[in-house]
Design an enzyme around this catalytic site. Structure first.
Site, PDB file in Angstrom:
ATOM      1  N   GLU A 152       0.836  -1.204   0.000  1.00 10.72           N
ATOM      2  CA  GLU A 152       0.000   0.000   0.000  1.00 10.72           C
ATOM      3  C   GLU A 152       0.874   1.258   0.000  1.00 10.72           C
ATOM      4  OE1 GLU A 152      -4.131  -0.684   2.188  1.00 10.72           O
ATOM      5  OE2 GLU A 152      -2.463  -1.309   3.461  1.00 10.72           O
ATOM      6  N   GLU A 192      -4.038  -9.697   3.065  1.00 11.25           N
ATOM      7  CA  GLU A 192      -4.873  -9.440   4.243  1.00 11.25           C
ATOM      8  C   GLU A 192      -6.044 -10.408   4.375  1.00 11.25           C
ATOM      9  OE1 GLU A 192      -3.027  -5.376   3.253  1.00 11.25           O
ATOM     10  OE2 GLU A 192      -3.755  -7.129   2.163  1.00 11.25           O
TER      11      GLU A 192
END
Length: 710
Positions: free
Chosen positions: A112, A134
């Site tokens: 990210e 995730e």
């Protein structure tokens, strides 16, 4: 946490450098330090741009999972991503070029961060992986991963990466556009500096007017069809109780049709819900925390010197023995593979070679790595080849006399101090130890198939097994990169007896006239990869009958009430329906797939009233939890964290449920006991809750404290 310097050309170097460990983690302190460094570079008029780098082998590993596990409220969860989210947007809109210098892997929050930079330059290294894993931990990205990834590489490939959670290599990332350039590791910094000094347009594509997605627009016909089809595909793979996959799809569907800031806000709202969900707590605990605990080897005897074997032996070149030999050789150990004759041993080695060839074809290893592994495996029939082996694993037929003969031949060849391990899944370690001169050197190492892919090994202590033998075994398994769960000897040990309870309950239901379609579908809906009757067909009902009879004869746990299940298994065997190894079992198998055997209704007339899938799933789930509590009460096992990890890793218990004891916690001990009492009244004494569980229900105590680790 963050090193900062400005070089002579006016380029800021923001270097992640965790002083407390080998990897960079995005914890609160690191995020604050990074934000301060970013703001410093933006505010300094003499800074032309910035390189975001790492002083570690990898770039940034991701968020602080222990901190997320401890979060209990939505506000707490939001505080974990608010600061980094705002920092990344300041960075993107600063007007100054930021380059992510990817010397190693960037996963989760690390990717990210990299995607928020204006350019990503990666090392041309086979170990470098990029991904958003995730979802495998019950979470979704919370710092822009769901919004930037589709805008960079397209909605379809991004959705696949996000929903599968699988990382990709650097060359695939380059083709997708996830990284902009690849360079030799030693040239990364200079390549990145050159790009900054060329005064590029430091603006993200999604901040430009007229931005278009690389593959299709969310509201186009293709986009609407993509999301319309994505939901049923998702639900075929994941049940609603597994929160994160559905949340991901919602965020993609709602966020990508809006501007980036609105999409980020939508992502954040769903992220906080995922963090506090039971499925996230369960996955983090059973997959991350339990794995870390296993690596610490808290059960290891500190007085035992480290065991560093160089030469190991495996007796039995079948599927299990060959798999064990493969993982030993893969770990760099010289490995001797023995069987009754040279042809059988050679066939076992050839099977290993075919497995490795497949890994090369899938680009999981190079041809040179395959050849190196094979060169460490020596196959033969002469037990004399075991001379010099510090440990030998036996993987022959499940007959006590055959195993005892192997043990004594191993000791004669390798010496009296050799570590003897048996891969038995059913025979008593204590009983086997009576047939050898040094039972203290014997231990059970129950590997799971396929050995090269299954992480769990059940370590079984016989009554005479020494702590030194256990410690040496744990050292070996650490070398093999296996997760160990240590249990004491007892009927079925831990894993086999709980899996038997699962299969036994399905057979009870079959005997009651419940449709096998309802039984197996309920299990799959509950999250199991395969239904218990389909699994029974694979195991074979003649073998299952032997296992269930053996456990029933001991009269312990839920096996004390086995009559209906045994009747069902024996009826199948008598009818010639032993399973897939024969003419079929509950199912018949054709080139077009499997279907319920047409003669099954004659063996088991359907009940007039069929239960719903929810009741069937509860019976299958509850009986596994009850069997685990019985095992704990009998002293077979004691650590809830280990036992739940073993359930998830060993027989693919649904990871989002967290394991057999987490299931009791999630239902609530009092409610669980009440439901078991109701089942006991209807279906039999096997559902009677033991006294220890009733005490837990009365006190409200759980096996796992939510958000806390002892």
């Amino acid at each position: 946490m963050i090193d900062y310097e400005k070089d002579g050309d006016g380029i800021a170097h923001i270097v992640w450098n965790n002083p407390d460990g080998p990897v960079n983690v995005k914890n609160d302190a690191a995020i604050a330090a990074f934000a301060e460094a970013v703001d410093r570079a933006i505010a300094d008029e003499t800074v032309k741009g910035a390189l975001v780098r790492s002083a570690k082998r990898d770039f940034v590993a991701g968020g602080d999972l222990m901190a997320l596990y401890a979060v209990r409220t939505l506000d707490e969860a939001e505080s974990k991503v608010q600061a980094i989210g705002a920092c990344l947007r300041r960075m993107e809109r600063s007007g100054k070029p930021f380059v992510a210098v990817l010397n190693g892997s960037a996963l989760g929050g690390g990717l990210e961060l990299a995607m928020a930079c204006h350019r990503r330059i990666a090392a041309d290294a086979p170990h470098l992986k990029l991904g958003q894993p995730e979802v495998t931990l019950g979470l979704i990205p919370g710092a822009g991963g769901t919004q930037r990834l589709p805008r960079l590489i397209g909605i379809a490939p991004a959705a696949r990466m996000l929903l599968e959670g699988k990382p990709i290599g650097v060359q695939e990332a380059l083709k997708l556009g996830l990284v902009d350039a690849v360079a030799p590791a030693e040239q990364l910094v200079e390549v990145a500096r050159a790009w900054v000094l060329n005064s590029p347009d430091a603006q993200q594509p999604w901040d430009r007017k007229g931005f278009e997605y690389p593959d299709f627009e969310p509201q186009s016909l293709k986009g609407r069809a993509f999301f319309f089809n994505a939901w049923p595909q998702l639900r075929r793979k994941t049940p609603p109780g597994d929160f994160a996959p559905g949340a991901l799809l919602q965020v993609l569907g709602q966020g990508l049709e809006r501007d980036i800031d609105a999409g980020l806000a939508i992502e954040r709202r769903h992220f906080v819900q995922a963090v506090v969900s039971a499925s996230a707590k369960n996955r983090i605990r059973s997959q991350f925390i339990a794995g870390n605990a296993a690596r610490k080897q808290k059960r290891r005897d500190v007085g035992t010197p480290p065991f560093e074997p160089r030469r190991v032996g495996v007796v039995g070149a079948g599927l299990m023995g060959g798999g064990i030999a493969l993982v030993c050789a893969r770990a760099g150990l010289q490995t001797v593979l023995i069987d009754r004759d040279l042809d059988t041993a050679t066939n076992g080695r050839d099977r290993i070679a075919r497995t490795l060839d497949g890994s090369v074809e899938r680009k999981l290893m190079t041809a040179q790595e395959r050849d190196a592994i094979l060169s460490r495996i020596e196959a033969g029939a002469d037990f004399g080849l075991l001379k010099g082996c510090e440990v030998v694993v036996e993987a022959v037929i499940e007959v006590a006399d055959a195993k005892t003969e192997v043990f004594n031949r191993v000791v004669a060849a390798a010496g009296p101090d050799v570590l003897l391990a048996t891969n038995t899944s059913t025979l008593s370690i204590t009983g086997l130890g009576r047939g050898i001169a040094a039972p203290q050197n014997l231990i059970g190492l129950h590997f799971f198939a396929p050995v090269d892919r299954m992480a769990l090994v059940e370590v079984i202590m016989g009554r005479e097994t020494s702590s030194a033998t256990m410690s040496r075994s744990l050292d070996l398994l650490k070398r093999l990169r296996k997760t160990a769960v240590v249990v004491n000897d007892g009927p079925g040990f831990y894993t086999s007896r709980v899996v038997a309870a699962y299969t036994r309950e399905a057979l009870h239901m079959l005997n009651e006239g419940i449709s096998p379609a309802i039984i197996d579908n309920a299990a799959v809906i509950a999250g199991f990869p395969i239904g218990p009757l389909a699994m029974g067909d694979l195991t074979s009902y003649d073998l299952l009958t032997d296992i269930l009879c053996s456990l029933a004869s001991k009269g312990q746990g839920t096996a004390s009430d086995s009559q209906g299940a045994l009747a069902a298994a024996e009826r199948l065997v008598t009818a010639g329906r032993v399973g897939r190894k024969g003419a079929g079992g509950v199912y018949e198998y054709t080139a077009n797939g499997k279907r319920i055997w047409e003669g099954l209704s004659r063996l088991f007339p359907p009940a007039a009233s069929q239960p719903d899938a929810d009741e069937v799933a509860k019976r299958l789930l509850h009986v596994q939890s009850l069997e685990t509590v019985h095992a704990m009460d009998e002293g077979v096992a004691s650590d809830p964290l280990e036992l739940d990890a073993a359930a998830v890793l060993g027989w693919s218990y649904p990871g989002w449920r967290g394991g057999v004891l987490a299931h009791i916690d999630d239902v609530g001990p009092a409610r669980f006991v009440a439901e078991c009492d109701a089942f006991a009244a209807r279906f039999g004494k096997r559902f009677a809750a033991p006294a220890s569980l009733r005490e837990r229900a009365a006190s409200g105590a759980k096996f796992h404290a939510n958000g806390e680790v002892a």
